[in-house]
Write a protein that holds these residues in place. Structure first.
Motif, PDB file in Angstrom:
ATOM      1  N   UNK A   8       0.844  -1.199   0.000  1.00  0.00           N
ATOM      2  CA  UNK A   8       0.000   0.000   0.000  1.00  0.00           C
ATOM      3  C   UNK A   8       0.880   1.250   0.000  1.00  0.00           C
ATOM      4  N   UNK A   9       0.269   2.374  -0.324  1.00  0.00           N
ATOM      5  CA  UNK A   9       1.025   3.635  -0.312  1.00  0.00           C
ATOM      6  C   UNK A   9       1.619   3.907   1.060  1.00  0.00           C
ATOM      7  N   UNK A  10       0.833   3.654   2.097  1.00  0.00           N
ATOM      8  CA  UNK A  10       1.329   3.917   3.453  1.00  0.00           C
ATOM      9  C   UNK A  10       2.528   3.046   3.767  1.00  0.00           C
ATOM     10  N   UNK A  11       2.448   1.762   3.391  1.00  0.00           N
ATOM     11  CA  UNK A  11       3.566   0.863   3.664  1.00  0.00           C
ATOM     12  C   UNK A  11       4.789   1.259   2.840  1.00  0.00           C
ATOM     13  N   UNK A  12       4.568   1.618   1.577  1.00  0.00           N
ATOM     14  CA  UNK A  12       5.699   2.084   0.751  1.00  0.00           C
ATOM     15  C   UNK A  12       6.369   3.285   1.407  1.00  0.00           C
ATOM     16  N   UNK A  13       5.553   4.213   1.905  1.00  0.00           N
ATOM     17  CA  UNK A  13       6.112   5.405   2.543  1.00  0.00           C
ATOM     18  C   UNK A  13       6.914   5.036   3.789  1.00  0.00           C
ATOM     19  N   UNK A  14       6.420   4.073   4.553  1.00  0.00           N
ATOM     20  CA  UNK A  14       7.156   3.635   5.735  1.00  0.00           C
ATOM     21  C   UNK A  14       8.513   3.059   5.347  1.00  0.00           C
ATOM     22  N   UNK A  15       8.514   2.226   4.314  1.00  0.00           N
ATOM     23  CA  UNK A  15       9.776   1.611   3.880  1.00  0.00           C
ATOM     24  C   UNK A  15      10.719   2.673   3.344  1.00  0.00           C
ATOM     25  N   UNK A  16      10.201   3.591   2.541  1.00  0.00           N
ATOM     26  CA  UNK A  16      11.051   4.658   2.002  1.00  0.00           C
ATOM     27  C   UNK A  16      11.632   5.511   3.127  1.00  0.00           C
ATOM     28  N   UNK A  17      10.818   5.776   4.146  1.00  0.00           N
ATOM     29  CA  UNK A  17      11.313   6.565   5.273  1.00  0.00           C
ATOM     30  C   UNK A  17      12.411   5.818   6.011  1.00  0.00           C
ATOM     31  N   UNK A  18      12.238   4.491   6.162  1.00  0.00           N
ATOM     32  CA  UNK A  18      13.264   3.711   6.846  1.00  0.00           C
ATOM     33  C   UNK A  18      14.539   3.627   6.016  1.00  0.00           C
ATOM     34  N   UNK A  19      14.392   3.432   4.691  1.00  0.00           N
ATOM     35  CA  UNK A  19      15.565   3.324   3.818  1.00  0.00           C
ATOM     36  C   UNK A  19      16.332   4.642   3.783  1.00  0.00           C
ATOM     37  N   UNK A  20      15.603   5.735   3.617  1.00  0.00           N
ATOM     38  CA  UNK A  20      16.253   7.040   3.462  1.00  0.00           C
ATOM     39  C   UNK A  20      16.762   7.606   4.765  1.00  0.00           C
ATOM     40  N   UNK A  21      16.328   7.030   5.872  1.00  0.00           N
ATOM     41  CA  UNK A  21      16.680   7.619   7.163  1.00  0.00           C
ATOM     42  C   UNK A  21      15.687   8.680   7.583  1.00  0.00           C
ATOM     43  N   UNK A  22      14.684   8.941   6.719  1.00  0.00           N
ATOM     44  CA  UNK A  22      13.685   9.954   7.065  1.00  0.00           C
ATOM     45  C   UNK A  22      12.851   9.522   8.264  1.00  0.00           C
ATOM     46  N   UNK A  23      12.856   8.219   8.550  1.00  0.00           N
ATOM     47  CA  UNK A  23      12.126   7.757   9.729  1.00  0.00           C
ATOM     48  C   UNK A  23      12.665   8.419  10.985  1.00  0.00           C
ATOM     49  N   UNK A  24      13.962   8.771  10.890  1.00  0.00           N
ATOM     50  CA  UNK A  24      14.549   9.451  12.052  1.00  0.00           C
ATOM     51  C   UNK A  24      13.982  10.850  12.225  1.00  0.00           C
ATOM     52  N   UNK A  25      13.336  11.341  11.169  1.00  0.00           N
ATOM     53  CA  UNK A  25      12.734  12.671  11.276  1.00  0.00           C
ATOM     54  C   UNK A  25      11.380  12.621  11.975  1.00  0.00           C
ATOM     55  N   UNK A  26      10.855  11.406  12.156  1.00  0.00           N
ATOM     56  CA  UNK A  26       9.512  11.289  12.738  1.00  0.00           C
ATOM     57  C   UNK A  26       9.472  11.881  14.137  1.00  0.00           C
TER      58      UNK A  26
END
Length: 613
Positions: A160-178
């Motif tokens: 899903x779009x939400x799951x893709x966004x989660x994976x992209x955030x984890x890959x890019x390190x953007x998850x750290x921006x959460x």
């Protein structure tokens, strides 16, 4: 940051592995390894399930009918075993040390986890760190990137779009921006609340200032001054009146003093007469009268004794007439003489008594008349003016007048205090408005920071770059897997939706672009594998997941001809992932990879691990 690799996975009493004969899978960054064996032998248990449970306390999700379930809790303890334990050794590629993470549980007690840090010399020490902190991702992202489980519904290409966004955030390190984004949003809300609070407090301070009745207080001050002047005038008049009364009291006291002196002098002139001689003479005369009266009574008694014996009377003894020369007649005559003398003495005494008493009366009357005339000439008494009382009253009035003249207007103090309060309230209102303005400015900056940290800000740019990276790597592997006839494209719409489009060039009708779900299972499997390898490559290049590992727990080689299988092997060997665990249920897949591990169901139904020759 150095990558972590899985050195080994050891399972004891876990799912398919016994406590007496634990199973250990050696990895160590040696590239792809194939795990083969019968269905239910324990292939997934030593790889995806062991990794997921040891790190996060629950196994990777699997599709079961219409729902997705996870193996967790006491269910991980193998039948016939008392305790399940999984130990994973992690090493940094640069040789700087690593970690040992061990999780265990019984059927009755909850999980216990021990995390040890390993230095470059192999020394271990227990630390308070979580596997999630060490790996840099949560369980959902770990399962969506590292573990490509059998029946897993979350292939990136189909997610899903939400799951893709989660994976992209984890890959890019953007998850750290959460978390910073969350803090920035919280700060923005806090600053909004602070600004509103400052405005409210400023309005309240201004309202307090406006409510202070300065005009009324000034009027009260002026009124009090007028009334005070009137009170002073009245007090001055009272003092003058009392001073006059005091002078009158002084004059009255002087008159009273003169009067008292005159009365004392007049008292010294009181008429006097010695009445003693008159009283004595009257007393003596009365005594003589009493004596003469007694003598006269005695003479009368003697005379009464001769009653009837006067000449010519009948003698009571002989009955004859008494002659003048008779003895009884003589005796009566003798009794008459003393009586007559006593009568004369009594008469003379009574005359003397009257004379003495008259003289006494005249003397007393004279003295009484003289005293009356003296008293009539006595000066009248004059009342004093009570000078002490008048002086006290005058002193009190003077002090009251002094107090009035020296008294401060109480409304002045109240007015000064009120003006100070009003000034303070106005100053406080200005200060609070300034703070509100600062808070609003900070809020604007926080909003800017929020946008920068939001999914539509820097995270979106980072995700776009990672999505491009995944697409480039996926097309590299897909070109290898399809012989150059297929490519994938991720199309991002204005609504941020991410659609997986697949381009083909070998269609009889010419090049085509279709949605991934419109392709056959085999074609879709190749696209999913290529995209998974692209995600792994992006992870290796990014700052998200620290672990370089990929588990393909599905029919990787199923439905692919020998040429396609060879292409898959080349793709796996060139993926750049330290360890790729390929679990395949197709016996024809054996021998495809340079390294292969066989899982055999041994005694008691427990799994054993054998390195293929």
């Amino acid at each position: 940051m150095a990558r972590l690799i899985v050195a080994s996975i050891t399972a004891s009493g876990f799912v398919r592995y016994s406590e007496d004969n634990p199973g250990t899978l050696l990895l160590g960054g040696r590239g792809p390894v194939g795990i083969t064996g019968e269905n239910g032998a324990g292939k997934s248990s030593i790889a995806s399930k062991a990794l997921s449970w040891c790190f996060y306390g629950k196994c990777s999700p699997e599709t079961m009918g219409a729902s997705t379930r996870m193996l967790k809790g006491k269910s991980v303890v193998a039948d016939g075993c008392k305790k399940a334990t999984v130990s994973i050794a992690l090493e940094y590629e640069d040789g700087s040390g690593g970690w040992v993470i061990e999780r265990s549980r019984t059927k009755t007690k909850a999980d216990t986890i021990v995390v040890q840090v390993v230095d470059a010399d192999g020394n271990r020490s227990e630390v308070d760190r979580s596997p999630e902190d060490i790996l840099g991702v949560d369980h959902a992202i770990f399962c969506a990137t590292v573990l490509r489980g059998q029946g897993d519904p979350w292939n990136f290409a189909q997610a899903t779009d939400a799951k893709k966004r989660e994976i992209l955030a984890a890959v890019s390190g953007a998850a750290r921006l959460a978390e910073p984004y969350k803090r920035a949003r919280g700060l923005a809300l806090q600053l909004t609340s602070e600004a509103q609070g400052f405005h409210a407090r400023a309005a309240d301070a201004q309202h307090r200032a406006d409510r202070i009745p300065i005009a009324d207080m000034e009027r009260q001050k002026a009124d009090w001054g007028v009334q005070q002047d009137r009170r002073i005038l009245a007090a001055e008049a009272e003092v003058k009146a009392l001073e006059t009364a005091e002078e009158a009291a002084k004059a009255a006291d002087r008159a009273a003093t003169t009067s008292a002196h005159d009365r004392r002098k007049h008292a010294d002139q009181r008429p006097t007469l010695d009445l003693t001689p008159y009283d004595r003479a009257a007393g003596d005369a009365s005594a003589v009268v009493r004596t003469a009266t007694a003598d006269h009574a005695s003479g009368e008694a003697l005379l009464r004794a001769t009653d009837g014996l006067e000449p010519g009377a009948t003698c009571p003894t002989c009955g004859q007439g008494i002659a003048e020369d008779a003895p009884v007649a003589q005796r009566r005559a003798a009794a008459l003489k003393p009586l007559e003398a006593a009568q004369r003495a009594l008469d003379a005494a009574l005359v003397d008594q009257k004379t003495a008493r008259d003289a006494q009366t005249v003397a007393r009357a004279w003295l009484a008349n003289e005293i009356r005339e003296w008293e009539g000439a006595r000066p009248a008494p004059v009342q004093g003016g009570n000078l002490p009382g008048a002086q006290t009253a005058t002193g009190i009035a003077r002090r009251r007048l002094d107090d009035l003249k020296s008294g401060d207007n109480p409304h002045v103090t109240v007015l000064v205090r009120a003006m100070q309060d009003m000034t303070e309230y106005v100053r406080e209102a200005l200060r609070l408005e300034t703070l509100a303005q600062h808070a609003e400015n900070d809020h604007a900056h926080a909003l800017t920071l929020c946008y920068a940290l939001s999914p539509k800000g820097a995270a979106a740019h980072m995700a776009d770059e990672v999505l491009t990276t995944i697409e480039v790597h996926a097309n590299h592997w897909l070109g290898t897997l399809s012989g150059g006839t297929m490519s994938v494209e991720f199309v991002v719409s204005e609504s941020e939706s991410i659609t997986t489009k697949v381009h083909t060039t070998d269609s009889p009708s010419g090049p085509q672009t279709r949605d991934l779900l419109q392709y056959s299972g085999g074609e879709r499997a190749r696209v999913n594998l290529a995209v998974d390898l692209g995600v792994a490559a992006a992870f290796s290049a990014g700052d998200g997941l620290a672990l370089s590992c990929l588990v393909l727990d599905e029919s990787t080689f199923s439905g692919v001809d020998d040429k396609g299988k060879a292409a898959i092997v080349r793709a796996l060997n060139d993926a750049g992932v330290a360890d790729i665990i390929v679990i395949d249920h197709d016996p024809a897949a054996r021998g495809r990879l340079d390294r292969e591990v066989q899982i055999v169901r041994g005694h008691g139904g427990y799994a054993t691990i054998q390195e293929a020759p």
